[in-house]
Enzyme design. Structure first.
Site, mmCIF file in Angstrom:
data_model
loop_
_atom_site.group_PDB
_atom_site.id
_atom_site.type_symbol
_atom_site.label_atom_id
_atom_site.label_comp_id
_atom_site.label_asym_id
_atom_site.label_seq_id
_atom_site.Cartn_x
_atom_site.Cartn_y
_atom_site.Cartn_z
ATOM 1 N N GLU A 36 0.844 -1.203 0.000
ATOM 2 C CA GLU A 36 0.000 0.000 0.000
ATOM 3 C C GLU A 36 0.876 1.248 0.000
ATOM 4 O O GLU A 36 2.014 1.230 0.470
ATOM 5 C CB GLU A 36 -0.929 -0.003 1.224
ATOM 6 C CG GLU A 36 -2.001 -1.078 1.106
ATOM 7 C CD GLU A 36 -2.991 -1.077 2.259
ATOM 8 O OE1 GLU A 36 -2.856 -0.244 3.178
ATOM 9 O OE2 GLU A 36 -3.897 -1.930 2.241
ATOM 10 N N HIS A 126 -3.381 7.275 -27.542
ATOM 11 C CA HIS A 126 -3.445 6.314 -28.649
ATOM 12 C C HIS A 126 -4.663 6.573 -29.538
ATOM 13 O O HIS A 126 -4.589 6.454 -30.765
ATOM 14 C CB HIS A 126 -3.447 4.888 -28.106
ATOM 15 C CG HIS A 126 -3.481 3.859 -29.188
ATOM 16 N ND1 HIS A 126 -2.477 3.746 -30.117
ATOM 17 C CD2 HIS A 126 -4.420 2.948 -29.511
ATOM 18 C CE1 HIS A 126 -2.785 2.778 -30.964
ATOM 19 N NE2 HIS A 126 -3.952 2.287 -30.617
ATOM 20 N N ASP A 165 1.759 1.600 -39.738
ATOM 21 C CA ASP A 165 0.373 1.337 -40.161
ATOM 22 C C ASP A 165 -0.306 2.669 -40.431
ATOM 23 O O ASP A 165 0.263 3.738 -40.172
ATOM 24 C CB ASP A 165 -0.388 0.526 -39.099
ATOM 25 C CG ASP A 165 -0.337 1.192 -37.735
ATOM 26 O OD1 ASP A 165 -0.400 2.441 -37.678
ATOM 27 O OD2 ASP A 165 -0.209 0.481 -36.722
ATOM 28 N N LYS A 188 -0.367 -3.639 -46.106
ATOM 29 C CA LYS A 188 -0.295 -5.085 -46.324
ATOM 30 C C LYS A 188 -1.147 -5.430 -47.546
ATOM 31 O O LYS A 188 -2.318 -5.060 -47.601
ATOM 32 C CB LYS A 188 -0.852 -5.798 -45.083
ATOM 33 C CG LYS A 188 -0.522 -7.259 -45.009
ATOM 34 C CD LYS A 188 -1.119 -7.885 -43.752
ATOM 35 C CE LYS A 188 -0.241 -7.682 -42.551
ATOM 36 N NZ LYS A 188 -0.726 -8.401 -41.358
ATOM 37 N N ARG A 190 -2.455 -8.609 -49.991
ATOM 38 C CA ARG A 190 -2.505 -10.059 -50.168
ATOM 39 C C ARG A 190 -2.363 -10.368 -51.658
ATOM 40 O O ARG A 190 -3.165 -9.922 -52.478
ATOM 41 C CB ARG A 190 -3.827 -10.613 -49.609
ATOM 42 C CG ARG A 190 -3.899 -12.122 -49.613
ATOM 43 C CD ARG A 190 -5.000 -12.636 -48.713
ATOM 44 N NE ARG A 190 -4.750 -12.374 -47.303
ATOM 45 C CZ ARG A 190 -3.916 -13.069 -46.543
ATOM 46 N NH1 ARG A 190 -3.229 -14.085 -47.046
ATOM 47 N NH2 ARG A 190 -3.751 -12.777 -45.278
ATOM 48 N N ASP A 214 6.065 5.897 -34.636
ATOM 49 C CA ASP A 214 4.818 5.347 -34.111
ATOM 50 C C ASP A 214 4.553 6.001 -32.759
ATOM 51 O O ASP A 214 5.473 6.573 -32.160
ATOM 52 C CB ASP A 214 4.931 3.823 -33.962
ATOM 53 C CG ASP A 214 3.572 3.127 -34.020
ATOM 54 O OD1 ASP A 214 2.534 3.821 -34.014
ATOM 55 O OD2 ASP A 214 3.549 1.878 -34.072
ATOM 56 N N GLY A 220 7.828 -4.103 -29.310
ATOM 57 C CA GLY A 220 8.711 -3.838 -30.443
ATOM 58 C C GLY A 220 8.320 -4.632 -31.675
ATOM 59 O O GLY A 220 8.892 -4.433 -32.757
ATOM 60 N N GLY A 221 7.326 -5.515 -31.534
ATOM 61 C CA GLY A 221 6.934 -6.389 -32.640
ATOM 62 C C GLY A 221 6.546 -5.639 -33.913
ATOM 63 O O GLY A 221 7.006 -5.988 -35.012
HETATM 64 C C1 R5P Z 1 -0.782 0.142 -32.142
HETATM 65 O O1 R5P Z 1 -1.746 0.474 -32.813
HETATM 66 C C2 R5P Z 1 0.217 1.127 -31.645
HETATM 67 O O2 R5P Z 1 0.232 2.290 -32.405
HETATM 68 C C3 R5P Z 1 1.604 0.529 -31.660
HETATM 69 O O3 R5P Z 1 1.951 0.210 -32.989
HETATM 70 C C4 R5P Z 1 1.658 -0.720 -30.836
HETATM 71 O O4 R5P Z 1 1.072 -0.516 -29.578
HETATM 72 C C5 R5P Z 1 3.089 -1.149 -30.653
HETATM 73 O O5 R5P Z 1 3.107 -2.335 -29.924
HETATM 74 P P1 R5P Z 1 4.287 -3.354 -30.102
HETATM 75 O O6 R5P Z 1 5.563 -2.610 -29.900
HETATM 76 O O7 R5P Z 1 4.029 -4.370 -29.017
HETATM 77 O O8 R5P Z 1 4.174 -3.940 -31.466
#
Ligand code: R5P
Length: 287
Positions: A36, A126, A165, A188, A190, A214, A220-221
């Site tokens: 606490e 966000h 994105d 992206k 297809r 971003d 970081g993915g």
């Molecule tokens: C997602 O829409 C956010 O703008 C970031 O791209 C996302 O949160 C990044 O997350 P991570 O680093 O885990 O890919």
């Protein structure tokens, strides 16, 4: 004006107080053995305009509770006006209910801040729609120009700014405008069953220095994918910038391993890559 530093934003709060020539309050925050919190604002705040600076990164719930406790205490102590500056606003990615019964945790946080503050200031939320969840004056600062200035000061030539994105395209545009270069986002496409190509929608990055921006780097993915895709498209050097360096675990190392030459973020969350300060923008918003 008195600036009240939360434990998650102690240096940033000092910078903001210095920029405004305001008093930096003395606050004691201790953690009891059971977890606490004990909090005490030692400065006299009655009838004063007060600004709490407290980010809400990991451990989110602890930092949020501290923020709410500071706001409530200021109200009880008779502060004239209370502003909550929350440089990184936790739960912003849960901006709506994606499935029936899901808690909209960003709204929960906004409502609780609204209980005891008169004004909220966030940075690159966000989703800007979160501002509507507040029942007090709520403003958002965009730190993209600071990222742009940083990369401009690095003197990077032949560059393009890319967002991983479409969601971060507006950021890429603002960063690019500081650099006087073009911008784009990764799309992206297809090509067929199991065949997907990710590449800039309009620009050819062959031989160019690519700056990827971003709002958040968490695992970081998303950035690792973007770096790999741009390298595959022939980009020369890759620079990475974000506002909020959530940077979980080895996220930053993953970006370097993927081929990033430089990785920077702001100090909304103090981290190993927080080379850009947002203090001037916060001070400007408070003036
Ligand atoms: C997602 O829409 C956010 O703008 C970031 O791209 C996302 O949160 C990044 O997350 P991570 O680093 O885990 O890919």
């Amino acid at each position: 004006m008195i600036v009240i530093p939360g434990t998650a934003s102690q240096v940033l709060a000092k910078e903001v107080a210095s920029e405004l020539d305001a008093e930096l309050a003395s606050v004691t925050c201790k953690v009891f053995p059971d977890g606490e919190l004990y909090l005490r604002i030692e400065s006299e705040v009655a009838n004063e305009e007060c600004v709490v600076v407290q980010s809400t990164p990991r451990p989110q719930n602890r930092n949020i509770f501290e923020l709410l406790a500071l706001l409530e205490t200021l109200r009880e102590e008779g502060a004239a006006r209370i502003t909550a500056v929350v440089p990184y606003f936790a739960y912003a990615r849960q901006d709506r209910s994606f499935t029936q019964g899901e808690a909209v945790t960003s709204r929960v946080l906004a409502k609780h801040i609204s209980l005891h503050a008169d004004r909220f200031i966030g940075i690159n939320l966000h989703k800007s729609a979160i501002l509507d969840y507040f029942t007090i004056e709520a403003n958002e600062i965009d730190a993209s120009p600071e990222l742009g200035e940083y990369f401009r000061s690095r003197g990077i030539e032949d560059c393009v700014v890319i967002s991983p994105d479409k969601g971060a395209l507006a950021m890429a545009e603002k960063v690019a405008s500081r650099l006087g270069c073009e911008h784009d986002y990764l799309e992206k496409t297809r090509l067929g069953p199991g065949e997907v190509v990710v590449k800039p929608k309009n620009l050819n990055v062959q031989g160019m220095n690519a700056i990827i921006v971003d709002d958040i780097i968490d695992s970081g993915g998303s950035m690792v994918e973007a770096i790999k895709m741009l390298k595959a498209q022939g980009a020369a050097n890759i620079y990475v910038g974000c506002v909020h360096a959530v940077a979980t675990g080895s996220a930053i190392s993953r970006l370097f391993a993927a081929g990033a030459r430089e990785v920077v973020g702001t100090n909304t969350i103090p981290s190993q890559i927080s080379f850009i300060s947002v203090s001037s923008r916060i001070a400007e918003a408070l003036r």
